[in-house]
Design an enzyme around this catalytic site. Structure first.
Site, PDB file in Angstrom:
ATOM      1  N   GLN A   1       0.908  -1.276  -0.099  1.00 26.99           N
ATOM      2  CA  GLN A   1       0.038   0.029  -0.093  1.00 26.99           C
ATOM      3  C   GLN A   1       0.812   1.312  -0.073  1.00 26.99           C
ATOM      4  OE1 GLN A   1      -3.045   0.759  -0.584  1.00 26.99           O
ATOM      5  NE2 GLN A   1      -3.841  -1.626  -0.750  1.00 26.99           N
TER       6      GLN A   1
ATOM      7  N   SER B   1       3.308  -4.865  -5.114  1.00 31.10           N
ATOM      8  CA  SER B   1       2.289  -5.424  -6.291  1.00 31.10           C
ATOM      9  C   SER B   1       1.931  -4.174  -7.179  1.00 31.10           C
ATOM     10  CB  SER B   1       1.048  -5.927  -5.436  1.00 31.10           C
ATOM     11  OG  SER B   1       0.197  -6.056  -6.486  1.00 31.10           O
TER      12      SER B   1
ATOM     13  N   THR C   1       9.108 -19.168 -16.347  1.00 33.81           N
ATOM     14  CA  THR C   1       9.289 -18.133 -17.240  1.00 33.81           C
ATOM     15  C   THR C   1       8.806 -16.785 -16.726  1.00 33.81           C
ATOM     16  OG1 THR C   1       9.279 -19.916 -18.983  1.00 33.81           O
ATOM     17  CG2 THR C   1       9.064 -17.593 -19.709  1.00 33.81           C
TER      18      THR C   1
ATOM     19  N   CYS D   1     -10.532  -7.772  -0.230  1.00 36.65           N
ATOM     20  CA  CYS D   1     -10.284  -9.096   0.054  1.00 36.65           C
ATOM     21  C   CYS D   1     -11.045  -9.893   1.090  1.00 36.65           C
ATOM     22  CB  CYS D   1      -8.683  -9.598   0.578  1.00 36.65           C
ATOM     23  SG  CYS D   1      -7.431  -8.073  -0.206  1.00 36.65           S
TER      24      CYS D   1
HETATM   25  C1  LIG Z   1      -3.378  -5.869  -2.141  1.00 35.63           C
HETATM   26  C2  LIG Z   1      -2.693  -6.250  -1.210  1.00 35.63           C
HETATM   27  C3  LIG Z   1      -2.034  -7.426  -1.231  1.00 35.63           C
HETATM   28  C4  LIG Z   1      -1.910  -8.486  -2.000  1.00 35.63           C
HETATM   29  O1  LIG Z   1      -1.618  -8.092  -3.162  1.00 35.63           O
HETATM   30  P1  LIG Z   1      -2.193  -8.858  -4.694  1.00 35.63           P
HETATM   31  O2  LIG Z   1      -1.269  -8.531  -5.684  1.00 35.63           O
HETATM   32  O3  LIG Z   1      -3.275  -8.829  -4.923  1.00 35.63           O
HETATM   33  O4  LIG Z   1      -1.821 -10.458  -4.284  1.00 35.63           O
HETATM   34  C5  LIG Z   1      -1.137  -7.494   0.016  1.00 35.63           C
HETATM   35  N1  LIG Z   1      -0.811  -6.825   1.058  1.00 35.63           N
HETATM   36  C6  LIG Z   1      -1.625  -5.532   1.244  1.00 35.63           C
HETATM   37  C7  LIG Z   1      -1.176  -4.583   2.020  1.00 35.63           C
HETATM   38  C8  LIG Z   1      -2.482  -5.251   0.085  1.00 35.63           C
HETATM   39  O5  LIG Z   1      -3.027  -4.260   0.252  1.00 35.63           O
END
Ligand SMILES: *Cc1c(COP(=O)(O)O)cnc(C)c1O
Length: 385
Positions: A174, A194, A232, A320
């Protein structure tokens, strides 16, 4: 208004990715020209991602996203270092990618301490210090929380961990791209990010692993990514992540200021018009675009659906966990009562939002809260007082 769940792919990011779905389709492990082209793109991307974190390119491992990075960090450290100790420290407000991995590790014989947080969502450093044991091998504390936006004092955590030779991992999904993230200043040994949270594509991310860290890979295979993540490489996705990282570096400061203004304006407008409303989390140590609001006598779920009918996307809790009916584990850890958790709304702003939208959202929230309170016996009675 739900940028913490995901963000749209930036036009520049899409443009950078497209050739890698067509002409530049090579496998980065191939020795011929197509392969070398893909390898070059991969290594250039590694440099860009490293630059955003003040890391070395050799310390970046590409993964399929935040969840995989979190799993690789926790399990990889736990399995490799189990002979040095089996105790892990984390917090109660982590993302499920951390919490569920920790629960799984507990079933495999590891011991996990889940640190409580205060009303603002901050861990107490003295509590962390007390919790450290001779057999503690890993501390994993998220940089900023995805539901309330609270930013943890990672630099202090880093010093505590370094003094005791304990690995420090942080889930920075985040914060990367939103606020400065510097693995050196933090003293982090591992850091998850991410792409889809910073205007990159879904299904790609990275794990920073400090040079010299003892870690075990989770996937066996062709030995890609310094033998830490076989498979890959997703070259197009990685190129997209790198372009998103570059964009974030350019825009972070200005965009951060803009979002703080929008966020504070929205809070002011809503709290000025709706009584029995409050802000969850920390006022000072908070992500620029994040606002978590609580309302008495209304269900966040009803508000969410009403706002959706007005073309506004917000969330209750995190994306989530919103399919569950249990109150948010984050808000409960902050000390809210279950009914207060159910009356909470997460609004997370980003590049696509502007002041006009903020004013519209404030109007709609005020309207919705009033309407739903009129319909609830408790809200109606309280409203008369
Ligand atoms: C969205 C999120 C994740 C998961 O990331 P993904 O790429 O969706 O698997 C993990 N930790 C936090 C704090 C997130 O906000």
């Amino acid at each position: 208004m739900d940028h913490s769940a995901t963000t749209p792919v930036a036009a520049e990011v899409l443009e950078a990715m497209l050739p890698y779905f067509s002409d530049k389709f090579g496998n980065a492990s191939s020795l011929h020209g197509f392969g070398r082209e893909a390898r070059e793109a991969l290594e250039e991307s590694r440099q860009k991602v490293a630059r955003l974190l003040n890391a070395d390119p050799g310390e970046i491992v590409f993964t399929s996203g935040g969840t995989e990075s979190d799993n690789l960090a926790l399990r990889g450290i736990a399995y490799k270092n189990r002979n040095s100790g089996r105790h892990i420290i984390t917090s109660q407000i982590e993302h499920p990618a951390i919490l569920e991995t920790c629960r799984s590790l507990e079933r495999e014989g590891f011991t996990v301490t889940y640190l409580p947080v205060n009303r603002e969502g901050l861990i107490e450093l003295s509590e962390l210090e007390r919790t450290i044991r001779p057999d503690t091998i890993l501390i994993s504390i998220m940089h900023a929380n995805n539901e309330v936006g609270t930013i943890q004092p990672l630099e202090e955590v880093g010093r505590l961990a370094a003094d005791r030779d304990i690995y420090l991992h942080t889930d920075a999904v985040q914060t990367v791209g939103k606020i400065p993230v510097d693995v050196e200043a933090m003293g982090a040994d591992l850091l998850s990010l991410s792409a889809h949270k910073l205007y990159g594509p879904k299904g790609v991310g990275a794990l920073f692993i400090r040079r010299g860290t003892k870690i075990q890979s989770l996937a066996t295979g062709g030995g890609h990514e310094r033998n830490l993540r076989s498979g890959t490489e997703n070259v197009a996705g990685i190129v997209g992540l790198a372009r998103a990282a570059d964009l974030a570096r350019e825009e972070m400061a200005a965009e951060g200021h803009r979002l703080v203004e929008l966020r504070d304006r929205l809070a002011e407008l809503v709290l000025g018009r709706v009584k029995d409303a409050w802000i969850n989390g920390s006022m000072e140590k908070r992500l620029p675009g994040s606002l978590n609001l609580g309302f008495s006598y209304v269900e966040g779920e009803s508000l969410l659906l009403y706002l959706d009918s007005k073309g506004i996307a917000v969330s209750t809790g995190s994306a989530c966990s919103s399919h569950k009916l249990e109150p948010s584990h984050v808000l409960l850890a902050l000390g809210l009562r279950p009914e207060q958790c159910h009356g909470s709304l997460r609004i997370t702003m980003g590049r696509s939002n502007n002041q006009e939208q903020v004013d519209y959202v404030a109007d709609c929230i005020a309207e919705a809260v009033e309407r739903f309170r009129m319909m609830s016996p408790l809200g109606r009675d309280e409203g008369r007082k």
